[in-house]
Design an enzyme around this catalytic site. Structure first.
Site, PDB file in Angstrom:
ATOM      1  CG  LEU A   1      38.786  49.050  29.074  1.00 15.36           C
ATOM      2  CD1 LEU A   1      38.369  49.589  27.652  1.00 15.36           C
ATOM      3  CD2 LEU A   1      37.815  49.922  30.148  1.00 15.36           C
TER       4      LEU A   1
ATOM      5  CE  LYS B   1      49.708  40.797  30.339  1.00 15.11           C
ATOM      6  NZ  LYS B   1      50.510  40.860  31.751  1.00 15.11           N
TER       7      LYS B   1
END
Ligand code: NAD
Length: 300
Positions: free
Chosen positions: A65, A171
């Protein structure tokens, strides 16, 4: 065969679903965008009318998402995923969100006897299509072991960094680097072109020199140099400017703890922000469209 619910069928989610189907898993999917759902159904997935109905009865749920607010809402809202999935379901969030959000979600999952991993990815839309993504995973070793064969159907490298939240930290570090390299590459190409150099020749030289980097080699921001890159198709698809700004904001949030300073990351954040403010449509273009900030009028 594992029964997997997959939520979020955008630029990344759809090709990830395709690779899970190729590996013969049973996929039930949902996205608020019905066109995206139709594309997944055309590839062999089963459509559900909501996130909850997609996830009911699934052994694993994967979410892909746009941001942390949406991810938290999907899991935590009353009647959301935490309320409806069966005990021991494995929840894997592959979206890029704040590390603190990933920790909060994992704690709530644990209270409900659910397993949760943060498993954001790198490799972009090409990596998602070619099943060559890298997963940066935070969470319990037993849950990682369970997730491994599923993740390997969508990627080729799994880095287990430690506890929940650590995957997101890695990340965010990677994406700050990616933003710096993309903005730097666009800046340098414009410097050369504005002074009479050929962008293709300049690219070739830097690819063989100390200036080489991922943007230059695999995601070239100058149209026509890399036929497969978003720059050569009007900067469509790929990794949206708005998502990059979100990730640079997450890096800034981490730096606000005072444990590290990110002056170059902050500059990159401002450069992308300036680009997004220039034209509303810019925020949904690929990040390489930053080239237009340095060389206005460039058509892809
Ligand atoms: P995207 O915007 O293309 O896809 C997101 C999808 O989520 C959309 O289809 C949207 O309709 C759907 N969605 C939004 N709210 C929803 C809800 N409440 N329920 C169900 N579906 C909902 O984004 P993307 O490029 O696929 O990126 C997804 C995530 O992966 C982001 O967190 C991004 O930062 C990260 N990421 C993207 C890339 C990339 O190259 N695109 C690479 C690595 C990581």
């Amino acid at each position: 065969m594992t029964h997997i619910a997959f939520i979020g069928l955008g630029n990344m989610g759809l090709p990830m679903v395709e690779n899970l189907l190729k590996a013969h898993h049973a996929l039930t999917v949902f996205d608020v965008d019905s066109d995206a759902v139709e594309k997944a159904v055309a590839r062999g997935a089963l459509a559900a009318p909501s996130n909850q109905e997609a996830s009911a009865g699934a052994e694993m749920v994967i979410t892909m998402l746009p941001n942390g607010n949406i991810v938290r809402r999907v899991y935590e809202e009353t009647g959301g995923l935490f309320d409806i999935v069966a005990p021991e379901t494995l929840l894997i969030d592959c979206s890029t969100i704040a590390s603190a959000d990933a920790v909060a979600l994992a704690n709530k999952a644990r209270e409900r006897n659910l397993f949760m991993l943060d498993a954001p990815v790198s490799g972009g839309t090409r990596g998602a299509q070619d099943a060559t993504l890298s997963f940066m995973v935070g969470g319990d070793t037993a849950a990682v072991k369970r997730a491994r064969p599923i993740l390997l159907a969508m990627g080729k490298a799994i880095f287990h960094l430690g506890a929940n939240g650590s995957g997101q930290l890695a990340k965010i570090c990677n994406n700050m680097m990616c933003a710096i390299l993309m903005a730097g590459t666009a800046e340098v190409l414009a410097l050369g072109v504005c002074n009479g150099l050929d962008p293709r020749m300049l690219t070739e030289i830097m690819r063989k020199s100390t200036g080489n980097n991922f943007a230059l080699e695999h995601w070239n921001p100058w149209p026509g140099i890399d036929e497969g890159a978003p720059a050569s198709r009007g900067f469509a698809g790929g990794f949206q400017v708005g998502l990059m700004i979100k990730d640079l904001g997450l890096a800034a949030e981490i730096a606000r703890t005072g444990k590290a300073a990110i002056p170059i990351g902050a500059t990159a954040q401002n450069v992308f922000q300036l680009h997004a403010l220039g034209r509303t449509e810019n925020s949904v273009l690929d990040m390489s469209s930053i080239q237009r900030l340095y060389y206005p009028g460039l058509t892809g």
